[in-house]
Design a protein around this motif. Structure first.
Motif, mmCIF file in Angstrom:
data_model
loop_
_atom_site.group_PDB
_atom_site.id
_atom_site.type_symbol
_atom_site.label_atom_id
_atom_site.label_comp_id
_atom_site.label_asym_id
_atom_site.label_seq_id
_atom_site.Cartn_x
_atom_site.Cartn_y
_atom_site.Cartn_z
ATOM 1 N N ILE A 42 0.851 -1.181 0.153
ATOM 2 C CA ILE A 42 0.297 -0.284 -0.598
ATOM 3 C C ILE A 42 0.570 1.244 0.298
ATOM 4 O O ILE A 42 0.983 2.087 -0.667
ATOM 5 C CB ILE A 42 -0.662 -0.297 1.104
ATOM 6 C CG1 ILE A 42 -1.836 -1.211 1.105
ATOM 7 C CG2 ILE A 42 -1.543 1.505 1.578
ATOM 8 C CD1 ILE A 42 -3.037 -1.370 2.455
ATOM 9 N N ALA A 43 2.314 1.322 1.238
ATOM 10 C CA ALA A 43 3.216 2.695 1.057
ATOM 11 C C ALA A 43 3.759 2.989 -0.563
ATOM 12 O O ALA A 43 3.487 3.646 -0.746
ATOM 13 C CB ALA A 43 4.122 2.188 1.482
ATOM 14 N N GLN A 44 4.131 1.473 -1.476
ATOM 15 C CA GLN A 44 4.561 1.993 -2.463
ATOM 16 C C GLN A 44 3.122 2.173 -3.386
ATOM 17 O O GLN A 44 4.020 3.203 -4.138
ATOM 18 C CB GLN A 44 5.369 0.328 -2.995
ATOM 19 C CG GLN A 44 6.164 0.233 -4.171
ATOM 20 C CD GLN A 44 6.045 -0.967 -4.780
ATOM 21 O OE1 GLN A 44 5.815 -2.013 -4.025
ATOM 22 N NE2 GLN A 44 6.795 -1.096 -5.406
ATOM 23 N N TYR A 45 2.112 1.719 -3.763
ATOM 24 C CA TYR A 45 1.162 2.200 -4.467
ATOM 25 C C TYR A 45 1.109 4.006 -3.847
ATOM 26 O O TYR A 45 1.309 4.354 -4.886
ATOM 27 C CB TYR A 45 -0.251 1.435 -4.153
ATOM 28 C CG TYR A 45 -1.398 2.451 -5.315
ATOM 29 C CD1 TYR A 45 -1.166 2.159 -6.314
ATOM 30 C CD2 TYR A 45 -2.214 2.380 -4.511
ATOM 31 C CE1 TYR A 45 -2.216 2.217 -7.592
ATOM 32 C CE2 TYR A 45 -3.418 2.962 -5.228
ATOM 33 C CZ TYR A 45 -3.127 3.101 -6.685
ATOM 34 O OH TYR A 45 -4.011 3.686 -7.219
ATOM 35 N N ILE A 46 1.314 4.430 -2.327
ATOM 36 C CA ILE A 46 1.096 5.689 -2.371
ATOM 37 C C ILE A 46 1.703 6.481 -3.509
ATOM 38 O O ILE A 46 1.835 7.731 -3.649
ATOM 39 C CB ILE A 46 0.136 6.016 -1.736
ATOM 40 C CG1 ILE A 46 -1.204 5.214 -0.588
ATOM 41 C CG2 ILE A 46 0.284 7.505 -0.811
ATOM 42 C CD1 ILE A 46 -1.321 5.225 0.777
ATOM 43 N N GLY A 47 3.022 6.022 -2.455
ATOM 44 C CA GLY A 47 4.547 6.524 -3.317
ATOM 45 C C GLY A 47 4.798 7.160 -4.635
ATOM 46 O O GLY A 47 6.016 7.286 -4.721
ATOM 47 N N THR A 48 4.005 6.073 -5.117
ATOM 48 C CA THR A 48 5.196 5.800 -6.391
ATOM 49 C C THR A 48 4.612 7.922 -7.607
ATOM 50 O O THR A 48 4.113 8.609 -6.834
ATOM 51 C CB THR A 48 3.158 4.563 -7.310
ATOM 52 O OG1 THR A 48 2.558 5.485 -7.077
ATOM 53 C CG2 THR A 48 4.402 4.090 -7.266
ATOM 54 N N ASP A 49 5.940 7.422 -8.759
ATOM 55 C CA ASP A 49 5.617 9.358 -8.903
ATOM 56 C C ASP A 49 4.705 8.935 -10.255
ATOM 57 O O ASP A 49 4.430 8.122 -10.749
ATOM 58 C CB ASP A 49 7.318 8.997 -9.547
ATOM 59 C CG ASP A 49 6.843 10.252 -10.487
ATOM 60 O OD1 ASP A 49 6.681 11.078 -10.055
ATOM 61 O OD2 ASP A 49 7.983 10.437 -10.779
#
Length: 90
Positions: A42-49
């Motif tokens: 979830i954090a990776q999805y939110i933090g994507t450019d």
């Protein structure tokens, strides 16, 4: 990754009481690790450019133009057939 970690967490629930402390510890660690994997995904999805590169921008513009031209051709073909049939009837 989210699908994998969520399925791992859902199928790791057991209702049996473990007689061996090692199995209970392994079971608990698997549940904790699956929760960590879910939070990381979830954090990776939110933090994507979300910005597009120049190549991606050109690709999507070209794809949109092609789609627009195809739609326009379909409309022209549809209405030209309708007009031709109306002219033949008269």
């Amino acid at each position: 990754m989210l699908l994998f970690s969520s399925s791992l967490g859902l199928f790791n629930i057991s209702y049996d009481a473990y007689q061996n402390i090692i199995l209970a510890f392994l079971h608990t660690s698997q549940i904790v690790l699956s929760a960590v994997l879910i939070l990381l995904s979830i954090a990776q999805y939110i933090g994507t450019d979300n910005t597009l590169s120049k190549e991606e921008e050109i690709f999507y513009r070209y794809a949109t133009l092609l789609e627009h031209e195809k739609y326009k051709e379909n409309l022209e073909n549809k209405y030209s057939k309708d007009m031709n049939s109306l002219l033949k009837d008269e």
